[in-house]
Enzyme design. Structure first.
Site, short mmCIF file in Angstrom:
data_model
loop_
_atom_site.label_atom_id
_atom_site.label_comp_id
_atom_site.label_asym_id
_atom_site.label_seq_id
_atom_site.Cartn_x
_atom_site.Cartn_y
_atom_site.Cartn_z
N HIS A 61 3.60 37.84 88.51
CA HIS A 61 4.99 37.63 88.07
C HIS A 61 5.94 37.49 89.25
O HIS A 61 6.49 38.50 89.70
CB HIS A 61 5.44 38.84 87.24
CG HIS A 61 4.83 38.92 85.89
ND1 HIS A 61 5.42 38.36 84.78
CD2 HIS A 61 3.71 39.51 85.45
CE1 HIS A 61 4.69 38.61 83.70
NE2 HIS A 61 3.63 39.31 84.08
N CYS B 26 1.94 34.22 83.63
CA CYS B 26 1.26 35.18 82.77
C CYS B 26 1.01 34.58 81.38
O CYS B 26 0.23 33.66 81.24
CB CYS B 26 2.07 36.48 82.72
SG CYS B 26 1.11 37.87 82.12
N GLU C 20 8.91 36.49 89.17
CA GLU C 20 10.29 36.86 88.78
C GLU C 20 10.53 38.37 88.88
O GLU C 20 11.66 38.81 88.92
CB GLU C 20 10.59 36.34 87.36
CG GLU C 20 10.09 37.19 86.20
CD GLU C 20 8.59 37.08 85.94
OE1 GLU C 20 7.90 36.37 86.69
OE2 GLU C 20 8.11 37.73 84.99
#
Ligand SMILES: Nc1ncnc2c1ncn2[C@@H]1O[C@H](COP(=O)(O)OP(=O)(O)O)[C@@H](O)[C@H]1O
Lengths: 74, 220, 574, 74
Positions: free
Chosen positions: B193, B85, B195
């Site tokens: 994302h 990002c 994560e």
């Protein structure tokens, strides 16, 4: 004709962008910059300049927090 | 394996990335922006957020931070680097990746889950996946619209450097690109994302497929 | 200007000025009068609502901190606690929707931070006029953008909220923001200043003329004149806030602070006088030391400026250098601007000369207006309506489609997809369900949170509507499987100086209190926004409720939606 | 000295903001606007103009997508 409008934060209104950029510059190796203000540049191709001021007031700037100036560039 | 996570002023997925690194089974190491030191890590994640408020342009200021010098060296020597990002934006601004991320064409911030396809396994961050495999990953950005000139895009496609591609394009990206890699293939930038989906407690750990690849690549 | 014109312009009544004379025993100067004016505004002084607010139950086995601090705090278990509060930013948002909403989010985050907690979730409760009107569309679009613009950047997920449209809110939107923070019980911070000689440190952004007299402004009806006072608007800087959050949490972790307070309405004045009053001490502010963004500011302007992204901390003298070094590391301002003193005054000193002195307790001692609660006539009229008189629709399919496409019922996805609701990687149940569910990393525990409001119901039946608002929130939490534990609220009402407005306020509070007692969910924090009126009249009385529930095992949550073909559908309740 | 920097999207680069403004004008009763482009205005107080061009190239604009011009205004 081509018109250029500059919109910037009003005097006294916080300019977080400008502040952050100014604050970061020395650490990034750019010295000697005392103030930074960031605004918007608007360039338009219009048929006549009659309504430009009204457009600036009503749409292109936010009169609550911003001021503008404009000129015919060509 | 020790994985560094850069922390810029305004990064806000740094803690999430550090947590995900733990979930991967690696050792997380925070890398403070002002310190020109990678602390001997084996890979680096540049996390999401709004570094320096995203003021001026996302990533524009972060690119000059102290930690970026050694990071560029590390990347140029082939070290695995993943930008997520805002991290992707930073890596583009730093010219470690080609192109730029423009404002989403619909001009709104978009927070959603989107399906993406893994397009290549020839990077340290996708080595553990399969080409054509679809993952559902969260996106959350205002400037995720990938842009590169026609020539660069053609090269990226020719050289198999599109890493992830949106199945449904959420932001207007050229060629539905969700992630690309560097010429050396070790630097990868993605808008989604991974994560955020690295823990079954939140309903999915599909993101670990990406993150754990770097362990596979390193033979861990 | 004569003195009467002066205090009137500051929003003080004749009686209030008399009271100031009595308390001071002398004529106050302009600075001192300004301090009273901001502290005795409804926004800071609750002069119209305080007696009514006492009705709220606020005790319970899990309550660690009830009303009176920056936020309420409840215990979750395993040593964890939640700090939460809701606050309105209606007037600023009516005038400048993007920045008004953004700074509303920033303000409520700092309230949570002041408790020492890490802000982990935001919610927004919104009301607008019908979207057929251009101005309402603009307000709606910009408010949503503003909430996202601030929350997304600062890295606190916006996990829930609600929105409704009704002509009652045309030109007077409601923008209520709630924040929840997570903290270890032993780390709870309070705003009480102590220790004569301790340094008062101002952290964060520089001070400008932002929002001068904003607190008085927030307590006025919206008029043409207030539109023209717009130059007061504050602009938010989420980047500065993010650094302020990280810095304050680190200062707390390193045990460098004696106390901490956010600067909200009325700026340094309210923070310093509240810290002094609750600590039973005095504070000297050396006003020339306050870093400024603008030139030529008068001491009174510095004292009441509402510049955003600032906090006030009390630090022991020998820890000051360490604290300031940390602020520097986070790239935010840190300046010693005063001292805790033995006297009980808020004393403003400029270059060694005292330019204003007011006992802190007097500033905290706003007058209280108790009014008679008289039932307004409109209620009989509206309650005469008989639901049975509505003719049976011929085509139920058509009604269903109409309902599903109504702005008050249709999907909220276009709103919450503009909010980052996952940053922090703790959001277990995303927006779109009855309540958001959050986990607490490192434990099995979690919490759920929702906001609800029922303006129309409260208009038709203030007591019943107040109770139903609490009940709705309670049901929302139950539906996701959480045990509801406590409430924060924001009381959005019209003018209490009018009979209907005061009655609605009193009765809604009564209804809410009865429901809170019945459910065992005490009110631990809240906020009042009165005078929500335009030339079209008052808004619906709209108390919004933010309720928090807990999970011992967060994996045992439920979500709405039919899960499997063949499952049996059961309706519960009467 | 005061320096003004104008940064605009390069020719051919998508400018959704400019497009949106152009699209919104007719509804507000402003006709005759053919094109709108939106960029950034940066105003700085600097000690010398020596480094301004480098700053523009390296920090204030992104050459992949933007072009800039600058001038000393006072
Ligand atoms: N303004 C908003 N901001 C964020 N989320 C919202 C907002 N409005 C609605 N939502 C989300 O949509 C869900 C459903 O909305 P709604 O039907 O209005 O709620 P309720 O179940 O309380 O009646 C809410 O619980 C919330 O998760």
């Amino acid at each position: 004709m081509k018109v250029r409008v500059l919109v910037r934060p009003k005097e006294g209104i916080l300019d977080p962008q400008g502040e952050a950029v100014r604050g970061a510059l020395p650490a990034l190796g750019f010295g000697g910059v005392k103030t930074v203000h960031i605004g918007r540049l608007i360039e338009m191709e219009v048929e006549s300049a009659d309504e430009v001021d009204a457009m600036c007031r009503r749409l292109l700037s936010n009169p609550t927090i911003e001021e503008y100036e404009w000129e015919v560039v060509s | 394996m020790r994985i560094g996570v850069t922390v810029f002023p305004g990064s806000n997925c740094d803690r999430d990335a550090l947590y995900a690194v733990e979930r991967m089974g690696a050792e997380p190491v925070g890398l403070w922006h002002a310190e020109a030191d990678l602390k001997g890590v084996d890979a680096v994640i540049v996390p999401g957020g709004f570094s320096y408020g995203d003021y001026l342009r996302p990533g524009a200021i972060a690119r000059f931070a102290g930690v970026m010098g050694p990071l560029e060296e590390f990347a140029n020597e082939g070290g695995p680097v993943l930008g997520v990002c805002n991290g992707f934006q930073v890596l583009c601004e730093a010219h470690l990746l080609p192109g730029a991320l423009l404002q989403n064409t619909h001009m709104r911030f978009v927070c959603d889950r989107v399906r993406v396809r893994v397009e290549t396994t020839g990077t340290p961050w996708t080595a553990g996946g399969e080409v054509g495999e679809e993952l559902t990953l969260p996106v959350a950005h205002n400037e995720g619209n990938y842009f590169a000139d026609a020539e660069t895009l053609a090269r990226l496609e020719d050289e198999d450097r599109v890493v992830l591609r949106y199945v449904e394009n959420p932001n207007g990206s050229a060629n539905d690109i969700a992630g690309v890699c560097s010429e050396g293939r070790n630097v990868v930038g993605v808008m989604p994302h991974p994560e955020r989906v690295s823990d079954p407690a939140l309903g999915s750990d599909e993101g670990l497929k990406i993150l754990r690849s770097v362990l596979v690549g390193a033979g861990v | 200007m004569n003195i009467q014109e002066t205090y009137s312009a500051l929003g003080l009544s004749d009686g209030e000025y008399e009271r100031i004379l009595g308390l001071m025993g002398r004529e106050p100067n302009y600075l001192e009068l300004s301090l009273f004016s901001v502290m005795w505004s409804e926004h800071c002084g609750y002069k119209n609502s305080r007696p009514l607010l006492r009705r709220f139950p606020n005790e319970g086995p899990r309550v660690l901190q009830g009303p009176g601090e920056n936020a309420g705090v409840v215990e979750v278990g395993d040593g964890w606690a939640l700090a939460f509060k809701m606050e309105s930013h209606n007037h600023p948002s009516a005038v400048e929707p993007y920045e008004g909403a953004a700074t509303g989010v920033g303000g409520i985050i700092r309230d949570i931070l002041a408790m020492g907690a890490r802000p982990v979730a935001l919610l927004d409760s919104l009301r607008f006029g019908p979207l057929g009107e251009e101005r309402n569309r603009y307000l709606f679009r910009e408010v949503v953008r503003g909430i996202g613009g601030y929350g997304n950047a600062v890295g606190v997920p916006t996990v829930g909220g609600e929105v409704e449209f009704s002509p009652a809110y045309s030109g007077n939107p409601l923008v209520n923001a709630m924040c929840v923070g997570l903290i270890r019980v032993e780390d709870l911070m309070r705003s009480r200043a102590t220790g004569e000689g301790n340094a008062v440190v101002l952290l964060g952004s520089k001070t400008g003329r932002d929002g001068i007299h904003g607190a008085t402004f927030a307590s006025d009806e919206l008029t043409e004149e207030s539109e023209s006072r717009r130059s007061n608007v504050q602009v938010g800087d989420p980047f500065a806030e993010k650094m302020l959050i990280e810095c304050c949490l680190e200062l707390l972790k390193q045990d460098l602070l004696v106390s901490l307070q956010d600067l909200g309405a009325a700026g340094i004045t309210s923070s310093a006088s509240e810290m002094a009053a609750s600590g039973g001490v005095g504070i000297d502010i050396e006003v020339e030391k306050v870093p400024r963004r603008e030139t030529g500011m008068e001491p009174w302007e510095v004292m009441i400026s509402e510049s955003q992204e600032r906090m006030l901390a009390v630090v022991e003298p020998e820890r000051v250098d360490e604290a300031l070094a940390l602020a520097e590391r986070y790239g935010i301002g840190g300046t010693v601007v005063g001292r805790v003193a033995g006297h009980g005054d808020l004393r403003v000193v400029e270059n060694g000369e005292v330019v204003g002195t007011v006992p802190a307790e007097h500033l905290a001692d706003a007058p209280v207006y108790e009014r008679e609660v008289v039932r307004p006539a409109y209620l009989d009229e509206v309650q005469e309506f008989d639901v049975a008189e509505i003719p049976e629709p011929e085509d139920y399919n058509e009604v269903l489609l109409k309902m599903l496409s109504h702005p008050n019922l249709r999907s909220r996805r276009s709103i919450y997809s503009q909010y980052d609701h996952q940053v922090g990687t703790d959001t277990v149940v995303l927006p779109g369900a009855d309540a958001a569910v959050m986990r607490i990393k490192g434990t099995k525990r979690g919490f759920a949170v929702t906001t609800d409001g029922r303006g129309r119901h409260c208009y038709l039946d203030p007591r019943g509507g107040g109770a139903a608002t609490v009940a709705e929130a309670y049901r929302n939490l139950s539906c996701v499987g959480a045990e509801p534990v406590a409430v924060t609220d924001c009381l959005n009402f019209g003018s209490p100086e009018k009979r209907a407005g005061y009655y609605q306020l009193a009765e809604c509070i009564e209804g809410m209190s009865e429901a809170c007692e019945a459910f065992g969910t005490p009110v631990v924090s809240g906020n009042v926004s009165l005078f929500n009126e335009t030339d079209r009249g008052p808004i619906y009385p709209t108390p919004t409720v933010g309720m928090v529930g807990v999970f011992e095992d967060v994996s045992r949550y439920a979500t709405p939606g039919f899960k499997r073909e063949g499952d049996i559908v059961v309706a519960i309740g009467r």
